[in-house]
Motif scaffolding. Structure first.
Motif, short mmCIF file in Angstrom:
data_model
loop_
_atom_site.label_atom_id
_atom_site.label_comp_id
_atom_site.label_asym_id
_atom_site.label_seq_id
_atom_site.Cartn_x
_atom_site.Cartn_y
_atom_site.Cartn_z
N LEU A 6 0.83 -1.20 0.00
CA LEU A 6 0.00 0.00 0.00
C LEU A 6 0.87 1.26 0.00
O LEU A 6 0.54 2.24 -0.67
N HIS A 7 1.98 1.22 0.72
CA HIS A 7 2.92 2.34 0.68
C HIS A 7 3.39 2.57 -0.75
O HIS A 7 3.41 3.72 -1.23
N ASP A 8 3.73 1.51 -1.45
CA ASP A 8 4.18 1.62 -2.84
C ASP A 8 3.07 2.16 -3.75
O ASP A 8 3.33 2.94 -4.66
N LEU A 9 1.83 1.76 -3.48
CA LEU A 9 0.69 2.28 -4.25
C LEU A 9 0.55 3.79 -4.05
O LEU A 9 0.25 4.53 -4.99
N MET A 10 0.80 4.27 -2.84
CA MET A 10 0.66 5.69 -2.52
C MET A 10 1.81 6.55 -3.04
O MET A 10 1.64 7.76 -3.25
N ALA A 11 2.98 5.95 -3.24
CA ALA A 11 4.19 6.71 -3.57
C ALA A 11 4.01 7.69 -4.74
O ALA A 11 4.44 8.84 -4.64
N PRO A 12 3.39 7.29 -5.87
CA PRO A 12 3.26 8.25 -6.97
C PRO A 12 2.43 9.48 -6.61
O PRO A 12 2.53 10.52 -7.26
N TYR A 13 1.62 9.36 -5.58
CA TYR A 13 0.73 10.46 -5.17
C TYR A 13 1.26 11.21 -3.95
O TYR A 13 0.65 12.18 -3.52
#
Length: 139
Positions: free
Chosen positions: A85-92
């Protein structure tokens, strides 16, 4: 249901950014068989003079995630999910130079109703039917 509360300063996200972020959140959970309509993302704009970290105003994003449809008992799986989930959030967040803090609350499944019904059991035929229809169905 994963319910995401995304707190941010005004101007942090465009309407397109919000749609893309919500789409990425939905895709993540759909990979595990959850009906897409389970994924809810709420964007909350917090005025710059009302968003502080460590007593200082900062360009920051704070996310609170409530997991109702699934809970993980295994600490290693929880850690892996949190990293994903951290990786999912990274671009944002990180990739835009924003400070990020988030937490995940796991809520007991038997305390959740949707459309007046308890959701079908995880992985059941009824849940797969809900996922295909992308809405609650009688079961």
């Amino acid at each position: 249901m994963p319910l995401w509360h995304i707190y941010h300063r005004p101007g942090t996200y465009t309407a397109e950014d919000k749609r893309d972020f919500a789409t990425d959140i939905t895709a993540y959970y759909s990979r595990f068989g959850l009906p897409p309509f389970y994924a809810v993302a709420l964007f909350h704009e917090i005025p710059a003079d009302s968003f502080y970290v460590g007593g200082e105003p900062v360009a920051s994003v704070r996310i609170t995630i409530d997991h109702l449809a699934r809970q993980l008992d295994d600490p290693d799986r929880r850690t892996a999910m949190t990293r994903q989930l951290h990786d999912l959030m990274a671009p944002y967040t990180h990739d835009r130079g924003l400070h990020l803090e988030f937490n995940i609350n796991e809520v007991p499944r038997d305390t959740w109703m949707i459309a007046g019904s308890f959701p079908p059991p995880a992985g059941s035929t009824a849940e797969r039917d809900w996922a295909r229809a992308n809405r609650p169905l009688l079961y």
